[in-house]
Each structure stands twice: as structure tokens, then as C-alpha cells.
Design an enzyme around this catalytic site. Structure first.
Site, short mmCIF file in Angstrom:
data_model
loop_
_atom_site.label_atom_id
_atom_site.label_comp_id
_atom_site.label_asym_id
_atom_site.label_seq_id
_atom_site.Cartn_x
_atom_site.Cartn_y
_atom_site.Cartn_z
N TYR A 141 44.41 63.90 65.62
CA TYR A 141 43.25 62.70 67.01
C TYR A 141 43.15 63.02 68.22
O TYR A 141 43.84 63.29 68.54
CB TYR A 141 44.30 61.63 67.04
CG TYR A 141 44.23 60.48 67.69
CD1 TYR A 141 43.07 60.32 68.02
CD2 TYR A 141 45.92 59.78 68.45
CE1 TYR A 141 42.57 58.95 68.52
CE2 TYR A 141 44.94 58.40 69.06
CZ TYR A 141 43.74 57.92 69.17
OH TYR A 141 43.50 56.69 69.97
N LYS A 169 41.08 61.81 63.68
CA LYS A 169 40.68 60.17 63.75
C LYS A 169 40.39 60.70 65.21
O LYS A 169 40.29 61.13 66.62
CB LYS A 169 41.61 59.43 64.59
CG LYS A 169 41.79 58.11 64.90
CD LYS A 169 43.42 57.59 65.56
CE LYS A 169 42.47 56.09 66.78
NZ LYS A 169 43.99 55.72 66.56
#
Length: 307
Positions: A141, A169
Site C-alpha cells: 500500500y 494499492k
């Protein structure tokens, strides 16, 4: 559950809030109800639990493990369950990763260590140590606005060589940098910023880890399907139709506004844990207008309509 090699967790995942009871405890029955709604009604192919929108900084390790178990049991084989395990302590992240694997998670979401702002070689070592700790696929992420440091292109390309680091992400907001990684690796890129989903798909992204999918997941699924089928004008129309929702759910921290939105829909949400505060009456009023403008049908009793 529809997944492909290109989209290892499917196309649409919600970064799920953690429902709370009135006394501030985790509402596990509410979590099960919400998970079922997101998969069945909002057409999610995956759910992320224990992420930032799930208020992970304020939940205990025991609560995190139980949430994974409850959501995993609820969705069965209909959707993947990704557990957020990232912290700014490598050893603790490893403990959470192993715990999530034992609890039945299909994969791990690992955020860039926040506040510490490690150098790029330290970032690579951190992500590698967590990926080495379990047999689960990892999603990095990358969200520099929250963590204070980005994962550089060269670092992502290097990490892509790890067999269990399979996706990103992407909340960096830099399509040029994302394109460079896509050109040099097999990493699957999921949008981590709702309004950027369609642009990311256009350069080779595979889907989204969404907040707004709590309320417009079915429309996001339609947008992705339209784009993949080459119906670009339709995809763009759907993208634009959701812009008011994108505004509304981010007027305050996403967990705060999403829980307010779920209340307006008659779905489990509840309060938030400190340091967050629930949405104010003024924020709820603006949110109601945003959701209506975005074509979301609200619960009449919650909005006060018809009284």
C-alpha cells in the site's frame, strides 16, 4: 469469486469499515452483515479488513484476528479476504501477518511504515521480511500522503521479484511513476484513490481497493466492466456520476463519513474510536446532499424524509 492472474484478488475490493456497538466494542455481527451486503449487493470480489478505513490503528490484535475469521466465514469462497497487517514496526507487522494467515486470510495488505519515513533500502527490507513470513500473497500500500514517504519506482521493481509480492494499492497519484512500474514488472495495480480508478485502468491497472464501494460498489463494477468491454463513453459516464460520492465520503476521514453514510442506508456502522469523532450534524447534512447528488438511494427514516 472471479479472479485472474492479472487481477489476483478480483477487480473490486472494499476497504471495509469496522462496525462498532454503541459502547465502542467491535460489532462482529454487524461486520458479518456488512460483508455479506458488500459481496452480494455491491458486487465486491474481495474485502480488505483491518485497514485504515477499518480503524486498524485503534483495534487490538485480538480484534483484528476475530474480524478476519468472521468475514472469512461470512463470504466463504465468494470473495477474497485481504487483511491489513502493516505497521511502522517490522516485527509487529510480521506477527500480524502470521496471525492473519492463521485466521484464514487470502492475502495481506502492507502499508508503507508511517511516520518513521525509512530510506528506500529499509523499505525494501521491511516489505521483504513480511513477505517472507507467510505463504500469502502481499499487496503493498503506497500512500505517501498518509505515511510521509513514497515507495520509489526502483524499489517497487525490485520488490516485484519476490514471489509473494504480487500487487500494489496505488494511492500515490502519479500515473507517470505507476506507468514506469507497470512497464517493468508484473505487479497488479489497484487504485487506492476512488476518483483515479478509471485513469488507472486506462494505463494498465486491474481494479480498485475502494471506500465508495460501500455505497456504489455495484456502479463501480459496472464501470470496470464497461471499460474492459471497450465501452469507454459508458465507463466515463459512470465515473462522472460517482464524483459527488467521492467528495462526500472524504470531507472528513473516510471511516467517519463512511459510517455516517452506512447509517443513512440503514446498514451497520456505528461510532468511531478516538482520536476520531463521529460526523457532525452539519457533516451529515452535506453528506446526505452529496449521496443524493451521486444517485444513492437513502433510507427515508435516517434522512428524515417523509416525516
Amino acid at each position: 469469486m472471479t479472479t485472474t492472474t492479472a487481477a489476483p484478488f478480483g477487480r473490486l475490493m472494499t476497504a471495509m469499515i469496522t462496525p462498532m456497538t454503541p459502547d465502542g466494542a467491535v460489532d462482529y455481527d454487524g461486520a458479518a452483515t456488512l460483508a455479506a451486503y458488500l459481496v452480494h449487493d455491491m458486487r465486491n470480489t474481495g474485502l480488505v479488513v483491518n485497514g485504515t478505513t477499518g480503524e486498524a490503528p485503534t483495534t487490538t490484535d485480538e480484534e483484528k484476528a476475530r474480524l478476519v475469521k468472521v468475514v472469512r466465514k461470512t463470504v466463504g469462497d465468494r470473495a477474497t479476504v485481504i487483511a491489513g497487517v502493516g505497521t511502522n514496526i517490522t516485527a509487529h507487522s510480521i506477527e500480524l501477518a502470521r496471525q492473519a494467515e492463521k485466521a484464514g486470510a487470502h492475502g495481506l495488505l502492507v502499508v508503507t511504515p508511517y511516520y518513521s519515513r525509512p530510506a528506500q533500502d529499509a523499505l525494501a527490507a521491511h516489505f521483504t521480511a513480511i513477505a517472507d513470513a507467510t505463504g500469502l500473497p502481499n499487496v503493498i500500500y503506497d500512500v505517501p500522503s498518509r505515511t510521509g514517504i513514497e515507495v520509489a519506482t526502483e524499489t517497487l521493481v525490485k520488490l516485484a521479484e519476490h514471489p509473494r509480492i504480487v500487487a500494489v494499492k496505488d494511492a500515490k497519484g502519479d500515473l507517470r511513476a505507476t506507468s514506469a512500474v507497470l512497464a517493468r514488472s508484473d505487479l497488479a495495480f489497484y487504485s487506492g484513490d476512488d476518483p483515479m480508478t478509471l485513469p488507472l485502468l486506462a494505463i494498465g491497472g486491474v481494479g480498485i481497493v475502494s471506500v465508495t464501494a460501500h455505497v456504489v460498489g455495484d456502479r463501480i463494477a459496472e464501470m470496470i466492466e464497461a471499460f474492459l468491454a471497450g465501452r469507454n463513453a459508458e465507463a466515463a459516464r459512470l465515473h462522472r456520476s460517482m464524483l459527488p460520492v467521492n467528495v462526500g465520503l472524504f470531507r472528513n476521514q473516510a471511516a467517519v463519513m463512511t459510517k455516517a453514510a452506512l447509517d443513512l442506508l440503514g446498514l451497520p456502522g456505528g461510532g468511531v474510536r478516538g482520536p476520531l469523532l463521529p460526523a457532525s450534524a452539519a457533516e451529515r447534512s452535506k453528506l446526505t446532499a452529496d449521496l443524493i447528488a451521486g444517485g444513492v438511494k437513502l433510507n427515508n427514516e435516517s434522512t428524515g424524509a417523509g416525516q
